[in-house]
Write an enzyme that holds these catalytic residues in place. Structure first.
Site, PDB file in Angstrom:
ATOM      1  N   ASP A  38       1.441   1.496  -0.404  1.00  0.00           N
ATOM      2  CA  ASP A  38       1.195   2.817  -0.970  1.00  0.00           C
ATOM      3  C   ASP A  38       0.377   2.715  -2.258  1.00  0.00           C
ATOM      4  O   ASP A  38       0.385   1.682  -2.931  1.00  0.00           O
ATOM      5  CB  ASP A  38       2.526   3.504  -1.333  1.00  0.00           C
ATOM      6  CG  ASP A  38       3.315   3.935  -0.115  1.00  0.00           C
ATOM      7  OD1 ASP A  38       2.932   3.560   1.014  1.00  0.00           O
ATOM      8  OD2 ASP A  38       4.322   4.638  -0.297  1.00  0.00           O
ATOM      9  N   ASP A  39      -0.252   3.814  -2.615  1.00  0.00           N
ATOM     10  CA  ASP A  39      -0.832   4.052  -3.948  1.00  0.00           C
ATOM     11  C   ASP A  39      -2.196   3.423  -4.182  1.00  0.00           C
ATOM     12  O   ASP A  39      -2.747   3.577  -5.263  1.00  0.00           O
ATOM     13  CB  ASP A  39       0.113   3.628  -5.093  1.00  0.00           C
ATOM     14  CG  ASP A  39       1.403   4.434  -5.125  1.00  0.00           C
ATOM     15  OD1 ASP A  39       1.542   5.347  -4.289  1.00  0.00           O
ATOM     16  OD2 ASP A  39       2.265   4.140  -5.969  1.00  0.00           O
TER      17      ASP A  39
ATOM     18  N   HIS B 211      -1.263  12.327  -6.193  1.00  0.00           N
ATOM     19  CA  HIS B 211       0.044  11.688  -6.394  1.00  0.00           C
ATOM     20  C   HIS B 211       0.816  12.318  -7.554  1.00  0.00           C
ATOM     21  O   HIS B 211       1.817  11.775  -8.026  1.00  0.00           O
ATOM     22  CB  HIS B 211      -0.114  10.175  -6.627  1.00  0.00           C
ATOM     23  CG  HIS B 211       1.092   9.352  -6.246  1.00  0.00           C
ATOM     24  ND1 HIS B 211       2.182   9.197  -7.070  1.00  0.00           N
ATOM     25  CD2 HIS B 211       1.385   8.652  -5.138  1.00  0.00           C
ATOM     26  CE1 HIS B 211       3.078   8.410  -6.482  1.00  0.00           C
ATOM     27  NE2 HIS B 211       2.618   8.076  -5.295  1.00  0.00           N
TER      28      HIS B 211
ATOM     29  N   HIS C 286       3.360  -1.808  -2.625  1.00  0.00           N
ATOM     30  CA  HIS C 286       2.338  -1.026  -3.315  1.00  0.00           C
ATOM     31  C   HIS C 286       1.109  -1.886  -3.604  1.00  0.00           C
ATOM     32  O   HIS C 286       1.254  -3.063  -3.942  1.00  0.00           O
ATOM     33  CB  HIS C 286       2.905  -0.443  -4.622  1.00  0.00           C
ATOM     34  CG  HIS C 286       3.982   0.567  -4.383  1.00  0.00           C
ATOM     35  ND1 HIS C 286       5.278   0.194  -4.092  1.00  0.00           N
ATOM     36  CD2 HIS C 286       3.954   1.921  -4.332  1.00  0.00           C
ATOM     37  CE1 HIS C 286       6.002   1.298  -3.910  1.00  0.00           C
ATOM     38  NE2 HIS C 286       5.226   2.356  -4.038  1.00  0.00           N
TER      39      HIS C 286
ATOM     40  N   HIS D 144      -1.563   9.783   1.424  1.00  0.00           N
ATOM     41  CA  HIS D 144      -0.515   9.715   0.383  1.00  0.00           C
ATOM     42  C   HIS D 144      -0.834  10.743  -0.714  1.00  0.00           C
ATOM     43  O   HIS D 144      -0.557  10.506  -1.881  1.00  0.00           O
ATOM     44  CB  HIS D 144      -0.452   8.296  -0.167  1.00  0.00           C
ATOM     45  CG  HIS D 144       0.814   7.977  -0.913  1.00  0.00           C
ATOM     46  ND1 HIS D 144       2.072   8.286  -0.451  1.00  0.00           N
ATOM     47  CD2 HIS D 144       1.016   7.339  -2.105  1.00  0.00           C
ATOM     48  CE1 HIS D 144       2.981   7.869  -1.320  1.00  0.00           C
ATOM     49  NE2 HIS D 144       2.376   7.301  -2.339  1.00  0.00           N
TER      50      HIS D 144
HETATM   51 ZN    ZN Z   1       3.265   6.524  -4.019  1.00  0.00          ZN
END
Ligand code: ZN
Length: 373
Positions: A183-184, A238, A334, A234
């Site tokens: 993620d991210d 965010h 991540h 995602h």
């Molecule tokens: Zn995230």
């Protein structure tokens, strides 16, 4: 409010603060998930609930089916749980005292609500030795007492079989499946290192990308796709307030990322991972926006974002301790700029998974996932 409840509330708030910083997290119902114990379906009043991002089940309702006796002791603020093989004492809702007097902390506390005690699903596995599968596709949780459980997809109940038949069980042909998810990203420093490692070990993963990183990392996005990895949404920023305040806000966050993906690489995705976890998307308004999407959660937390000082060794041991009893593992990691320790842990995570019989697959748009705990 009696003293015991004040203490418990304090513990819960402390745990919440540790997990989520200063965010206030409301307990929300996850009440469409039915419960099976072995092959018995419990009545409609017994459902799984999501509190603070953790799956919970009502202990008082499942105890007969699981042969659990519950003894509350208000003077010591403890609850003793006993089944055929185990006797554990839970103190202050969170500390578990085992029979040899060693103490361990639960991942999330017991919750006392509506004259019921809710126990985290993880704790049923960790401290009472049950097996648990969460089947998001058919909205059931299944708790089993035997070690040799019937595999998911082969349940006896007609209703479950019909529901499962409607889904592709892409992973049922493998004895153990792991999905590496990142993620991210995209990050110009960390993401390429992760891609190099995945290439070296010939492993495909799933990247849940923050849309506003795409413009300056177009070539990395195209590399991900060319090398066979799966791409998920995602959100664009965010930022919690942008995403979860309204349906229109969430829609805009999703759309902007899809446009960025399309402009940079000619792709769209229906995979979505909610920033900050599944707790935030339970409202009907947000669910309506998400209806064209498949929300992908996780059942193994590498813990790589829980603390800035976490080490690669801690990340590796978090993963190993959580995958060791699972046939199906969706592992969250991540690849944003602060996650160099994740890149150091990744080769050993992949080696461990391969050596322990896991097939590592990307999450595709029609992959059925079982969040087994
Ligand atoms: Zn995230």
């Amino acid at each position: 409010m009696i003293k015991r409840e004040i203490i418990i509330l304090t513990i819960i708030l402390t745990v919440l603060f540790l997990l989520f910083g200063t965010d206030s997290v409301a307990a929300e119902d996850y009440n469409e998930y039915g419960i099976y114990v072995n092959d018995t379906k419990l009545d409609k009043g017994s459902t799984m609930q999501l509190f603070n991002g953790f799956h919970y089940v009502p202990l008082n309702k499942i105890k007969e089916y699981l042969n659990i006796t519950i003894t509350e002791d208000k003077t010591t603020n403890s609850v003793v749980l006993m089944n055929n093989t185990k006797r554990v004492k839970i103190i202050n809702a969170i500390t578990v005292e085992l029979e040899d007097n060693t103490k361990v902390q639960m991942d999330a506390p017991l919750i006392f609500k509506n004259n019921n005690i809710y126990i985290p699903v993880l704790s049923l596995v960790d401290i009472l030795d049950y097996n648990v599968e969460i089947m998001d596709d058919v909205k059931y949780i299944r708790i089993t007492t035997a070690v040799d459980t019937v595999p998911v997809g082969k349940l006896m109940d007609a209703e479950l079989n019909i529901a499962l038949a409607a889904n592709k069980t892409a992973d049922s042909s493998y004895s153990r499946v792991a999905y590496l998810t990142f993620d991210d990203g995209i990050d110009s420093k960390v993401t390429p290192i992760i891609l190099d490692i995945l290439k070296q070990y010939n492993v495909k993963a799933t990247f849940f990308i923050i849309g506003n990183t795409i413009e300056k990392n177009k070539s990395l996005l195209n590399r991900m796709i060319e090398e066979g990895h799966s791409i998920g949404n995602h959100t664009y920023t965010h930022i919690k307030e942008n995403i979860y305040t309204s349906g229109a806000g969430l829609q805009a966050e999703l759309d902007k990322t899809n446009v960025a993906l399309y402009n940079a690489a000619g792709i769209k995705t229906n995979l979505f991972r909610p920033p900050y976890g599944g707790t935030y998307i339970r409202s009907a308004e947000l669910q309506a926006v998400l209806s064209p999407y498949r929300t992908i959660l996780w059942n193994v937390d590498s813990m790589d974002s829980r603390s800035k000082s976490i080490t690669s060794a801690e990340i590796l041991s978090s993963v190993i301790s959580q995958v060791k009893n699972k046939k199906s593992a969706v592992i969250i990691m991540h690849d944003s700029g602060t996650h160099m320790e994740t890149t150091k842990a990744l080769p050993d995570i992949i080696k461990y998974l391969k050596e322990n019989g896991f097939t590592i697959l990307p999450i595709l748009e029609d992959t059925s996932i079982y969040y087994q705990y």
